[in-house]
Design a protein around this motif. Structure first.
Motif, PDB file in Angstrom:
ATOM      1  N   THR A   1      -4.210 -11.368   0.916  1.00  0.00           N
ATOM      2  CA  THR A   1      -5.190 -11.865   2.251  1.00  0.00           C
ATOM      3  C   THR A   1      -4.202 -12.204   3.331  1.00  0.00           C
ATOM      4  OG1 THR A   1      -6.708 -12.472   0.494  1.00  0.00           O
ATOM      5  CG2 THR A   1      -6.863 -13.317   2.904  1.00  0.00           C
ATOM      6  N   PHE A   2      -3.964 -11.294   4.503  1.00  0.00           N
ATOM      7  CA  PHE A   2      -3.112 -11.363   5.350  1.00  0.00           C
ATOM      8  C   PHE A   2      -3.233 -12.680   6.067  1.00  0.00           C
ATOM      9  CE2 PHE A   2       0.072  -9.867   7.981  1.00  0.00           C
ATOM     10  CZ  PHE A   2      -0.471 -10.285   9.490  1.00  0.00           C
ATOM     11  N   CYS A   3      -4.578 -13.225   6.437  1.00  0.00           N
ATOM     12  CA  CYS A   3      -4.534 -14.279   7.237  1.00  0.00           C
ATOM     13  C   CYS A   3      -4.296 -15.366   6.915  1.00  0.00           C
ATOM     14  CB  CYS A   3      -6.155 -14.130   7.792  1.00  0.00           C
ATOM     15  SG  CYS A   3      -7.362 -14.460   6.431  1.00  0.00           S
ATOM     16  N   ILE A   4      -4.072 -15.739   5.579  1.00  0.00           N
ATOM     17  CA  ILE A   4      -3.669 -16.965   5.032  1.00  0.00           C
ATOM     18  C   ILE A   4      -2.240 -17.324   4.826  1.00  0.00           C
ATOM     19  CG2 ILE A   4      -5.978 -16.978   3.551  1.00  0.00           C
ATOM     20  CD1 ILE A   4      -4.207 -16.545   1.003  1.00  0.00           C
ATOM     21  N   TYR A   5      -1.534 -16.121   5.267  1.00  0.00           N
ATOM     22  CA  TYR A   5      -0.114 -16.137   5.477  1.00  0.00           C
ATOM     23  C   TYR A   5       0.465 -16.771   6.800  1.00  0.00           C
ATOM     24  CZ  TYR A   5       0.137 -14.408   0.645  1.00  0.00           C
ATOM     25  OH  TYR A   5       0.155 -14.283  -0.747  1.00  0.00           O
ATOM     26  N   ASP A   6       1.731 -17.564   6.644  1.00  0.00           N
ATOM     27  CA  ASP A   6       2.410 -17.459   7.876  1.00  0.00           C
ATOM     28  C   ASP A   6       3.282 -16.218   7.882  1.00  0.00           C
ATOM     29  OD1 ASP A   6       2.970 -21.116   7.302  1.00  0.00           O
ATOM     30  OD2 ASP A   6       1.438 -20.293   8.323  1.00  0.00           O
ATOM     31  N   MET A   7       3.353 -15.830   9.073  1.00  0.00           N
ATOM     32  CA  MET A   7       4.097 -14.469   9.335  1.00  0.00           C
ATOM     33  C   MET A   7       5.535 -15.159  10.100  1.00  0.00           C
ATOM     34  SD  MET A   7       2.722 -12.529   7.243  1.00  0.00           S
ATOM     35  CE  MET A   7       3.905 -11.214   7.572  1.00  0.00           C
ATOM     36  N   VAL A   8       6.803 -14.437   9.386  1.00  0.00           N
ATOM     37  CA  VAL A   8       7.769 -15.009  10.169  1.00  0.00           C
ATOM     38  C   VAL A   8       8.672 -13.676  10.156  1.00  0.00           C
ATOM     39  CG1 VAL A   8       9.730 -16.516  10.039  1.00  0.00           C
ATOM     40  CG2 VAL A   8       7.536 -17.112   8.816  1.00  0.00           C
ATOM     41  N   TRP A   9       9.425 -13.718  11.416  1.00  0.00           N
ATOM     42  CA  TRP A   9      10.560 -12.487  11.531  1.00  0.00           C
ATOM     43  C   TRP A   9      11.833 -13.187  11.419  1.00  0.00           C
ATOM     44  CZ3 TRP A   9       9.982  -7.644  11.741  1.00  0.00           C
ATOM     45  CH2 TRP A   9       9.058  -6.761  12.141  1.00  0.00           C
ATOM     46  N   TYR A  10      12.550 -12.797  10.552  1.00  0.00           N
ATOM     47  CA  TYR A  10      13.976 -13.276  10.622  1.00  0.00           C
ATOM     48  C   TYR A  10      15.088 -12.085  11.056  1.00  0.00           C
ATOM     49  CZ  TYR A  10      12.755 -17.005   7.481  1.00  0.00           C
ATOM     50  OH  TYR A  10      12.069 -18.246   6.887  1.00  0.00           O
ATOM     51  N   ARG A  11      16.239 -12.215  11.265  1.00  0.00           N
ATOM     52  CA  ARG A  11      17.089 -11.450  11.737  1.00  0.00           C
ATOM     53  C   ARG A  11      18.476 -11.493  10.857  1.00  0.00           C
ATOM     54  NH1 ARG A  11      18.422 -12.066  18.226  1.00  0.00           N
ATOM     55  NH2 ARG A  11      19.236 -13.806  18.108  1.00  0.00           N
ATOM     56  N   GLN A  12      19.314 -10.949  10.556  1.00  0.00           N
ATOM     57  CA  GLN A  12      20.640 -10.647  10.098  1.00  0.00           C
ATOM     58  C   GLN A  12      21.497 -10.017  10.922  1.00  0.00           C
ATOM     59  OE1 GLN A  12      20.912 -10.365   5.887  1.00  0.00           O
ATOM     60  NE2 GLN A  12      23.048 -11.620   6.068  1.00  0.00           N
ATOM     61  N   ARG A  13      22.248 -10.552  11.675  1.00  0.00           N
ATOM     62  CA  ARG A  13      23.299 -10.039  12.641  1.00  0.00           C
ATOM     63  C   ARG A  13      24.596  -9.641  11.846  1.00  0.00           C
ATOM     64  NH1 ARG A  13      23.507 -13.830  17.959  1.00  0.00           N
ATOM     65  NH2 ARG A  13      23.296 -15.404  16.431  1.00  0.00           N
ATOM     66  N   PRO A  14      25.340  -8.591  12.318  1.00  0.00           N
ATOM     67  CA  PRO A  14      26.838  -8.417  11.417  1.00  0.00           C
ATOM     68  C   PRO A  14      27.563  -9.530  11.205  1.00  0.00           C
ATOM     69  CG  PRO A  14      26.248  -6.616  13.086  1.00  0.00           C
ATOM     70  CD  PRO A  14      25.183  -7.807  13.480  1.00  0.00           C
ATOM     71  N   GLY A  15      27.810  -9.668  10.046  1.00  0.00           N
ATOM     72  CA  GLY A  15      28.835 -10.901   9.747  1.00  0.00           C
ATOM     73  C   GLY A  15      28.147 -12.407   9.751  1.00  0.00           C
ATOM     74  N   LYS A  16      26.781 -12.207   9.885  1.00  0.00           N
ATOM     75  CA  LYS A  16      26.076 -13.673  10.142  1.00  0.00           C
ATOM     76  C   LYS A  16      25.130 -13.853   9.059  1.00  0.00           C
ATOM     77  CE  LYS A  16      27.934 -14.642  14.397  1.00  0.00           C
ATOM     78  NZ  LYS A  16      28.632 -15.645  14.547  1.00  0.00           N
ATOM     79  N   GLN A  17      24.646 -15.193   8.940  1.00  0.00           N
ATOM     80  CA  GLN A  17      23.479 -15.433   7.713  1.00  0.00           C
ATOM     81  C   GLN A  17      22.209 -15.178   8.366  1.00  0.00           C
ATOM     82  OE1 GLN A  17      24.214 -19.500   6.486  1.00  0.00           O
ATOM     83  NE2 GLN A  17      25.190 -19.079   4.836  1.00  0.00           N
TER      84      GLN A  17
END
Length: 119
Positions: free
Chosen positions: A28-44
Motif C-alpha cells: 500500500t504505497f500511500c502508507i510508506y514514507d518514500m526516500v531517495w538516497y544516493r551513493q557517490r563514488p567512494g562515499k557512503q
C-alpha cells in the motif's frame, strides 16, 4: 513485500536536468514514507530527499532549491526532479520505502539508477 523499480537516470551536462522515478508494487504505497538516497563514488550512501506518507518533504542541504521530490499515490510512483545539476551529483540514486509497524522498522530498496553529470 514492496518492490521498487527506479528509472530515468542517465547522463546530463552540468546545469541540466534529470527526473528519475521510482515505481512501487506489492504494497500500500500511500502508507510508506518514500526516500531517495544516493551513493557517490567512494562515499557512503546519503539521504537526498524524503516525501512522507503525509506528503511532508525534506531535503539534504546540498540539494535544497535544486531538487524536488514528489509522489503520486494514484500511480504508486515517486519522482526526483533534479535541476541545475552539478558534477558532484554524480551517484547511484536509490529509492527507499519506509514505515514503522508494531515497533519495527520496515525498509524496502530499489536496485538504483545511475546519474552522471559531466562538467
Amino acid at each position: 513485500q514492496v518492490q521498487l523499480v527506479e528509472s530515468g537516470g542517465g547522463l546530463a551536462q552540468a546545469g541540466g536536468s534529470l527526473r528519475p522515478s521510482c515505481s512501487a508494487s506489492g504494497g500500500t504505497f500511500c502508507i510508506y514514507d518514500m526516500v531517495w538516497y544516493r551513493q557517490r563514488p567512494g562515499k557512503q550512501r546519503e539521504l537526498v530527499a524524503t516525501a512522507s506518507s503525509g506528503d511532508t518533504t525534506n531535503y539534504a542541504d546540498a540539494v535544497k532549491c535544486r531538487i524536488t521530490i514528489t509522489r503520486d499515490n494514484a500511480k504508486n510512483t515517486v519522482y526526483l526532479q533534479m535541476n541545475n545539476l552539478r558534477p558532484e551529483d554524480t551517484a547511484v540514486y536509490y529509492c527507499n520505502a519506509h514505515r514503522f509497524r508494531l515497533g519495527k522498522s520496515l525498509d524496502y530498496w530499489g536496485q538504483g539508477t545511475q546519474v552522471t553529470v559531466s562538467s
